[in-house]
Design a protein around this motif. Structure first.
Motif, PDB file in Angstrom:
ATOM      1  N   HIS A  82      36.706   5.767  43.986  1.00  0.00           N
ATOM      2  CA  HIS A  82      38.120   6.011  44.330  1.00  0.00           C
ATOM      3  C   HIS A  82      38.668   7.159  43.479  1.00  0.00           C
ATOM      4  O   HIS A  82      39.322   8.079  43.979  1.00  0.00           O
ATOM      5  N   GLN A  83      38.357   7.133  42.192  1.00  0.00           N
ATOM      6  CA  GLN A  83      38.834   8.162  41.273  1.00  0.00           C
ATOM      7  C   GLN A  83      38.193   9.514  41.558  1.00  0.00           C
ATOM      8  O   GLN A  83      38.853  10.555  41.485  1.00  0.00           O
ATOM      9  N   VAL A  84      36.906   9.513  41.900  1.00  0.00           N
ATOM     10  CA  VAL A  84      36.204  10.757  42.255  1.00  0.00           C
ATOM     11  C   VAL A  84      36.875  11.406  43.472  1.00  0.00           C
ATOM     12  O   VAL A  84      37.112  12.613  43.498  1.00  0.00           O
ATOM     13  N   ILE A  85      37.191  10.590  44.477  1.00  0.00           N
ATOM     14  CA  ILE A  85      37.855  11.106  45.682  1.00  0.00           C
ATOM     15  C   ILE A  85      39.190  11.735  45.302  1.00  0.00           C
ATOM     16  O   ILE A  85      39.495  12.857  45.715  1.00  0.00           O
ATOM     17  N   ALA A  86      39.981  11.038  44.494  1.00  0.00           N
ATOM     18  CA  ALA A  86      41.292  11.562  44.080  1.00  0.00           C
ATOM     19  C   ALA A  86      41.139  12.903  43.369  1.00  0.00           C
ATOM     20  O   ALA A  86      41.820  13.878  43.695  1.00  0.00           O
ATOM     21  N   VAL A  93      43.360  11.590  37.403  1.00  0.00           N
ATOM     22  CA  VAL A  93      42.860  10.317  36.907  1.00  0.00           C
ATOM     23  C   VAL A  93      43.164  10.240  35.417  1.00  0.00           C
ATOM     24  O   VAL A  93      43.027  11.229  34.702  1.00  0.00           O
ATOM     25  N   GLY A  94      43.605   9.073  34.950  1.00  0.00           N
ATOM     26  CA  GLY A  94      43.899   8.905  33.526  1.00  0.00           C
ATOM     27  C   GLY A  94      43.712   7.460  33.122  1.00  0.00           C
ATOM     28  O   GLY A  94      43.458   6.595  33.966  1.00  0.00           O
ATOM     29  N   PRO A  95      43.856   7.184  31.829  1.00  0.00           N
ATOM     30  CA  PRO A  95      43.709   5.805  31.354  1.00  0.00           C
ATOM     31  C   PRO A  95      44.804   4.910  31.932  1.00  0.00           C
ATOM     32  O   PRO A  95      45.948   5.335  32.059  1.00  0.00           O
ATOM     33  N   GLY A  96      44.418   3.698  32.288  1.00  0.00           N
ATOM     34  CA  GLY A  96      45.393   2.723  32.786  1.00  0.00           C
ATOM     35  C   GLY A  96      46.068   2.014  31.633  1.00  0.00           C
ATOM     36  O   GLY A  96      45.555   2.014  30.521  1.00  0.00           O
ATOM     37  N   SER A 127      39.246  -3.248  37.352  1.00  0.00           N
ATOM     38  CA  SER A 127      39.375  -2.678  36.012  1.00  0.00           C
ATOM     39  C   SER A 127      40.359  -1.529  36.095  1.00  0.00           C
ATOM     40  O   SER A 127      40.327  -0.748  37.046  1.00  0.00           O
ATOM     41  N   HIS A 128      41.210  -1.420  35.108  1.00  0.00           N
ATOM     42  CA  HIS A 128      42.147  -0.296  35.061  1.00  0.00           C
ATOM     43  C   HIS A 128      41.980   0.492  33.762  1.00  0.00           C
ATOM     44  O   HIS A 128      42.926   1.054  33.243  1.00  0.00           O
ATOM     45  N   ALA A 129      40.741   0.523  33.253  1.00  0.00           N
ATOM     46  CA  ALA A 129      40.465   1.349  32.079  1.00  0.00           C
ATOM     47  C   ALA A 129      40.842   2.794  32.421  1.00  0.00           C
ATOM     48  O   ALA A 129      41.460   3.494  31.635  1.00  0.00           O
ATOM     49  N   ASP A 130      40.457   3.212  33.631  1.00  0.00           N
ATOM     50  CA  ASP A 130      40.899   4.491  34.211  1.00  0.00           C
ATOM     51  C   ASP A 130      41.417   4.192  35.599  1.00  0.00           C
ATOM     52  O   ASP A 130      40.976   3.235  36.234  1.00  0.00           O
ATOM     53  N   GLU A 131      42.346   5.026  36.064  1.00  0.00           N
ATOM     54  CA  GLU A 131      42.916   4.823  37.394  1.00  0.00           C
ATOM     55  C   GLU A 131      43.473   6.147  37.920  1.00  0.00           C
ATOM     56  O   GLU A 131      43.629   7.107  37.160  1.00  0.00           O
ATOM     57  N   VAL A 132      43.783   6.169  39.202  1.00  0.00           N
ATOM     58  CA  VAL A 132      44.419   7.344  39.801  1.00  0.00           C
ATOM     59  C   VAL A 132      45.884   7.319  39.372  1.00  0.00           C
ATOM     60  O   VAL A 132      46.617   6.394  39.708  1.00  0.00           O
TER      61      VAL A 132
END
Length: 189
Positions: A82-86, A93-96, A127-132
């Protein structure tokens, strides 16, 4: 639904084999493929759709951006996918704020083909360690939560979808439904 061929791109995440098994258990022909596989070799497999698995970091996502840009097939990105697509389409993409794996309540904002039958709310494992943190311009928001505005998104023209959560795990309600919805998109494409 006829048996489709779904390639699962391995981004070295702990759930890649679970995605593969979930797809297989839903009677689809499936294969795990390294994320360093050339585009031509992926196309030689004649897949009906592609799932970009989760993984530890964007730096280890191999050629996933190239797949998203150049392969004209339905694509579902899960977590890192998902993050790669964004990122590929100009999002950020950044830390959640909430970090590791947890049960999250998702609010369906737009019940399109992918999220049909899941709303208005559903409980998922994510997991929201990283998210869009910023959605790309050519995408629309499909789902949000109280900790993340972009839990799910889709491209406005192409059948490219991303979800922050893991539909392949037992903790996610209606995960199989989401996968079946993706297969229907693949079948109709």
């Amino acid at each position: 639904m006829r048996e489709l061929k779904i390639l699962v791109i391995n981004n070295y995440g702990q759930f890649c084999h679970l995605i593969h098994r979930a797809v297989r258990d839903l009677d689809m022909d499936t294969k795990i493929v390294a994320n360093t596989t050339p585009v031509e070799d992926i196309l030689d497999e004649e897949p009906d759709g592609i799932i970009l698995s989760g993984g530890p970091t964007l730096e280890r996502a191999g050629m996933c951006s190239e797949y998203v840009e150049s392969i004209d097939l339905p694509i579902l990105g899960i977590c890192l996918g998902h993050q790669v697509i964004a990122k590929t389409f100009g999002g950020e993409v950044g830390p959640g704020v909430s970090g590791g794996y947890a049960d999250i309540e998702i609010e369906i904002v737009d019940e399109d083909e992918l999220l049909k039958g899941l709303g208005p709310k559903t409980s998922v494992w994510a997991s929201h360690a990283d998210e869009v943190v910023r959605m790309p311009e050519d995408f629309k928001q499909l789902a949000r939560s109280n900790i993340c505005e972009c839990e799910a998104m889709r491209h406005v023209d192409r059948p490219i979808f991303g979800v922050q959560w893991h539909p392949e795990v037992a903790h996610t309600e209606k995960g199989e439904q989401l996968l079946m919805n993706f297969f229907k998109v693949c079948e109709e494409y």
